[in-house]
Write a protein that holds these residues in place. Structure first.
Motif, PDB file in Angstrom:
ATOM      1  N   GLY A   1       0.794  -1.224   0.000  1.00 56.24           N
ATOM      2  CA  GLY A   1       0.000   0.000   0.000  1.00 56.24           C
ATOM      3  C   GLY A   1       0.821   1.266   0.000  1.00 56.24           C
ATOM      4  N   ASP A   2       2.132   1.185   0.321  1.00 54.80           N
ATOM      5  CA  ASP A   2       2.991   2.368   0.346  1.00 54.80           C
ATOM      6  C   ASP A   2       3.262   2.887  -1.062  1.00 54.80           C
ATOM      7  N   GLU A   3       3.404   4.227  -1.167  1.00 53.88           N
ATOM      8  CA  GLU A   3       3.816   4.870  -2.408  1.00 53.88           C
ATOM      9  C   GLU A   3       5.024   5.740  -2.115  1.00 53.88           C
ATOM     10  N   LYS A   4       5.921   5.864  -3.108  1.00 59.87           N
ATOM     11  CA  LYS A   4       7.172   6.568  -2.844  1.00 59.87           C
ATOM     12  C   LYS A   4       7.775   7.066  -4.149  1.00 59.87           C
ATOM     13  N   ASP A   5       8.456   8.206  -4.091  1.00 58.11           N
ATOM     14  CA  ASP A   5       9.222   8.715  -5.226  1.00 58.11           C
ATOM     15  C   ASP A   5      10.692   8.351  -5.008  1.00 58.11           C
ATOM     16  N   LEU A   6      11.283   7.729  -6.002  1.00 59.75           N
ATOM     17  CA  LEU A   6      12.691   7.322  -5.909  1.00 59.75           C
ATOM     18  C   LEU A   6      13.530   8.185  -6.831  1.00 59.75           C
ATOM     19  N   ASP A   7      14.516   8.880  -6.274  1.00 63.54           N
ATOM     20  CA  ASP A   7      15.458   9.671  -7.069  1.00 63.54           C
ATOM     21  C   ASP A   7      16.659   8.782  -7.402  1.00 63.54           C
ATOM     22  N   VAL A   8      16.839   8.459  -8.670  1.00 57.17           N
ATOM     23  CA  VAL A   8      17.947   7.601  -9.086  1.00 57.17           C
ATOM     24  C   VAL A   8      18.617   8.207 -10.316  1.00 57.17           C
ATOM     25  N   THR A   9      19.807   7.723 -10.615  1.00 52.95           N
ATOM     26  CA  THR A   9      20.559   8.184 -11.784  1.00 52.95           C
ATOM     27  C   THR A   9      20.943   6.988 -12.638  1.00 52.95           C
ATOM     28  N   PHE A  10      20.688   7.094 -13.920  1.00 51.53           N
ATOM     29  CA  PHE A  10      21.030   5.998 -14.825  1.00 51.53           C
ATOM     30  C   PHE A  10      22.547   5.876 -14.969  1.00 51.53           C
ATOM     31  N   PRO A  11      23.050   4.650 -15.142  1.00 56.88           N
ATOM     32  CA  PRO A  11      24.491   4.458 -15.332  1.00 56.88           C
ATOM     33  C   PRO A  11      24.978   5.137 -16.608  1.00 56.88           C
ATOM     34  N   GLU A  12      26.258   5.477 -16.622  1.00 59.73           N
ATOM     35  CA  GLU A  12      26.847   6.134 -17.786  1.00 59.73           C
ATOM     36  C   GLU A  12      26.841   5.242 -19.020  1.00 59.73           C
ATOM     37  N   GLU A  13      26.871   3.893 -18.810  1.00 58.04           N
ATOM     38  CA  GLU A  13      26.927   2.975 -19.944  1.00 58.04           C
ATOM     39  C   GLU A  13      25.538   2.581 -20.446  1.00 58.04           C
ATOM     40  N   TYR A  14      24.497   3.319 -19.984  1.00 59.54           N
ATOM     41  CA  TYR A  14      23.139   2.991 -20.395  1.00 59.54           C
ATOM     42  C   TYR A  14      22.860   3.571 -21.789  1.00 59.54           C
ATOM     43  N   THR A  15      21.632   3.413 -22.281  1.00 54.69           N
ATOM     44  CA  THR A  15      21.271   3.939 -23.597  1.00 54.69           C
ATOM     45  C   THR A  15      21.512   5.440 -23.643  1.00 54.69           C
ATOM     46  N   PRO A  16      21.929   5.959 -24.815  1.00 58.66           N
ATOM     47  CA  PRO A  16      22.360   7.362 -24.910  1.00 58.66           C
ATOM     48  C   PRO A  16      21.351   8.367 -24.365  1.00 58.66           C
ATOM     49  N   GLU A  17      20.053   8.131 -24.613  1.00 59.13           N
ATOM     50  CA  GLU A  17      19.063   9.128 -24.208  1.00 59.13           C
ATOM     51  C   GLU A  17      18.883   9.205 -22.686  1.00 59.13           C
ATOM     52  N   LEU A  18      19.337   8.159 -21.961  1.00 58.48           N
ATOM     53  CA  LEU A  18      19.170   8.167 -20.506  1.00 58.48           C
ATOM     54  C   LEU A  18      20.486   8.046 -19.736  1.00 58.48           C
ATOM     55  N   ALA A  19      21.577   7.780 -20.432  1.00 58.55           N
ATOM     56  CA  ALA A  19      22.857   7.564 -19.754  1.00 58.55           C
ATOM     57  C   ALA A  19      23.248   8.748 -18.886  1.00 58.55           C
ATOM     58  N   GLY A  20      23.492   8.461 -17.601  1.00 60.41           N
ATOM     59  CA  GLY A  20      23.935   9.491 -16.677  1.00 60.41           C
ATOM     60  C   GLY A  20      22.873  10.482 -16.258  1.00 60.41           C
ATOM     61  N   LYS A  21      21.627  10.277 -16.666  1.00 59.34           N
ATOM     62  CA  LYS A  21      20.557  11.235 -16.371  1.00 59.34           C
ATOM     63  C   LYS A  21      19.886  10.920 -15.023  1.00 59.34           C
ATOM     64  N   ALA A  22      19.561  11.997 -14.278  1.00 61.94           N
ATOM     65  CA  ALA A  22      18.821  11.862 -13.020  1.00 61.94           C
ATOM     66  C   ALA A  22      17.325  11.799 -13.332  1.00 61.94           C
ATOM     67  N   VAL A  23      16.634  10.820 -12.755  1.00 58.88           N
ATOM     68  CA  VAL A  23      15.196  10.646 -13.001  1.00 58.88           C
ATOM     69  C   VAL A  23      14.488  10.366 -11.685  1.00 58.88           C
ATOM     70  N   VAL A  24      13.154  10.412 -11.732  1.00 64.42           N
ATOM     71  CA  VAL A  24      12.331  10.091 -10.563  1.00 64.42           C
ATOM     72  C   VAL A  24      11.384   8.960 -10.944  1.00 64.42           C
ATOM     73  N   PHE A  25      11.349   7.920 -10.122  1.00 63.29           N
ATOM     74  CA  PHE A  25      10.399   6.835 -10.303  1.00 63.29           C
ATOM     75  C   PHE A  25       9.333   6.912  -9.215  1.00 63.29           C
ATOM     76  N   LYS A  26       8.075   6.964  -9.641  1.00 54.95           N
ATOM     77  CA  LYS A  26       6.966   6.870  -8.698  1.00 54.95           C
ATOM     78  C   LYS A  26       6.634   5.394  -8.544  1.00 54.95           C
ATOM     79  N   VAL A  27       6.693   4.879  -7.316  1.00 52.02           N
ATOM     80  CA  VAL A  27       6.536   3.459  -7.058  1.00 52.02           C
ATOM     81  C   VAL A  27       5.413   3.224  -6.063  1.00 52.02           C
ATOM     82  N   LYS A  28       4.568   2.232  -6.360  1.00 57.33           N
ATOM     83  CA  LYS A  28       3.539   1.793  -5.416  1.00 57.33           C
ATOM     84  C   LYS A  28       3.693   0.298  -5.189  1.00 57.33           C
ATOM     85  N   VAL A  29       3.727  -0.120  -3.917  1.00 54.96           N
ATOM     86  CA  VAL A  29       3.871  -1.528  -3.565  1.00 54.96           C
ATOM     87  C   VAL A  29       2.493  -2.131  -3.308  1.00 54.96           C
TER      88      VAL A  29
END
Length: 467
Positions: free
Chosen positions: A209-237
């Protein structure tokens, strides 16, 4: 056909100058004319009815010469090689020296089997692993069975590493959802490191039932459009499930095996593990003996021989993939390999193969080994069973001398192995065979790290709600 000259060259090559006479050449030219005249248009004649003299007058007297040479030289070359008693090990290099109405003369540079000899082949020594099975080894063999029998049970508490959570998630970059960043009812095992760093760690501690925003950063070796970019994931369990391992007792053994007691099951696992390790140790020992035998071989292999056999090995690779429904070019693209790289690998394998054959041929010759008619017939029958053919079909398709050579090499290898001596391995290589050996039951491979993807799924383990 007439061999005008024969001259030994460097690198196990023999130069033959071969002459094909006027009568034979004329017959071949006429054959080529009759084969091709239907495709030659000549004004004033119906297609396919123009006389040879007219065509030669229009296009030159030698218009059919090259095709006639191509028709004749393979047979002439084969006859010359047989006449001179040569043993070719590669395609010849052919050059036409003269051609005319009186015939043609060509030069063939033939790479032949080089001279070779074997040194000591009896009493070769090689390292052989000593197989030891510990109680820990048996417990490790048991683990895959326990993992498969482990259930996932719903719990009403904070999620921790090792749990599986059922979640919804959606990723945002600069407040905008990005492609592939959304999933619903996704089963995620915490601690599996299947998602990007920081994601699973952020879910730890969340309850159903918990919901949470996760601040994470994609690895540098990821796909070009997301590599090294800071993003937010909204997560509900939605659910938290913990693994519940079975009680490992006699009942467990009955459920997962054919045995009535855990002791019997463990003993069977131990025996099978021992058998696999002994097989691996013996195989490694025999490979080491073969390497030692090659070390006793004295030979200088011509490069043309290695290249020729390498092309054969490469073709075998390609044919194998084609039979499995995978075009060879597609296989290269999938694996990121180049044809040149594969060819170099094939050449290395070919050189090793050639040396093994020569070493065993030398042993067979030194021991005056022979193949009886009964042994040859038994081999034909074995090949027929292997390939699902009739014996007569095998005899028609297989070269008898090649089959005999295989049998002689097999006998020679058995002698070398029987005479070889096993040495205890050094401590640094003590458990090499055990490490290289595969487990009895397949476990789950470690997943690669990835970003959360939009994919519904359920855990691999059996799900069961707690009562």
């Amino acid at each position: 056909m007439n061999v005008k000259s024969k001259e030994n060259q460097e690198n196990s090559a023999v130069e033959l100058v071969i002459e094909v006479g006027a009568e034979e050449f004329e017959a071949a030219v006429d054959k080529v004319y009759r084969k091709n005249r239907k495709s030659i248009a000549v004004p004033g004649f119906r297609k396919g009815h123009a006389p040879r003299k007219i065509i030669e007058g229009m296009y030159g007297s030698g218009v059919f010469y090259q095709d006639a040479i191509d028709e004749l030289y393979p047979t002439a070359y084969a006859q010359a090689v047989e006449q001179e008693g040569l043993d070719p090990v590669a395609y010849p290099k052919v050059e036409v020296l003269e051609v005319g109405k009186d015939g043609f003369t060509f030069k063939a540079l033939v790479t032949v089997r080089p001279p070779f000899e074997i040194g000591n082949y009896k009493g070769l020594t090689a390292s052989k692993e000593e197989v030891e099975i510990t109680a820990e080894d048996v417990e490790n063999e048991l683990k895959p069975y326990i993992q498969r029998a482990t259930r996932l049970v719903n719990v009403e508490r904070e999620a921790k590493e090792g749990d599986t959570v059922l979640i919804d998630f959606e990723g945002f970059k600069d407040g905008v959802p990005f492609e592939g960043g959304k999933g619903e009812n996704h089963a995620l095992e915490l601690g599996s490191h299947s998602f990007i760093p920081g994601f699973e760690e952020g879910v730890v501690g969340m309850k159903p039932g918990d919901e949470k925003d996760l601040d994470v950063t994609f690895p540098e070796e990821y796909t070009p459009e997301l590599a090294g970019k800071a993003v937010v994931f909204k997560v509900k369990v939605h659910e938290v499930k913990e693994p519940q391992a079975p009680v490992v007792d006699d009942e467990f053994a009955k459920d997962v095996s054919e045995f009535d007691t855990l002791e019997e099951f463990k003993k069977d696992l131990e025996n099978k593990l021992r058998e696999r390790r002994e097989h691996a140790a013996q195989h490694a020992f025999e490979d080491a003996v073969t390497d030692a035998l090659i070390g006793e071989l004295k030979v200088e292999l011509p490069q043309a021989m290695i290249d020729f056999r390498g092309d054969q090995v490469l073709q075998e690779y390609a044919d194998r993939f084609e039979r499995q429904g995978l075009p060879f070019q597609q296989y290269l693209q999938m694996t990121g390999q180049t044809l040149d790289a594969m060819r170099e690998q094939a050449k290395a394998a070919a050189e090793h193969q050639i040396k093994i054959e020569m070493a065993l041929d030398a042993v067979a010759a030194a021991e005056n080994m022979t193949v009886t008619d009964e042994e040859l017939e038994a081999e034909y029958k074995a090949l027929a069973e292997q390939y699902g053919m009739e014996v007569d079909q095998v005899k028609a398709a297989a070269d008898a001398e090649d089959v005999k050579a295989t049998l002689l090499r097999r006998k020679a290898m058995e002698l070398v192995k029987a005479e070889a001596k096993a040495e205890k391995p050094q401590k640094t290589t003590k458990k090499k065979a055990a490490k290289e050996e595969e487990p009895a039951a397949e476990g789950e491979a470690a997943p690669k790290k990835r970003a959360p993807r939009a994919k519904k799924g359920t855990p691999d383990k059996t799900e069961e709600s707690a009562e």
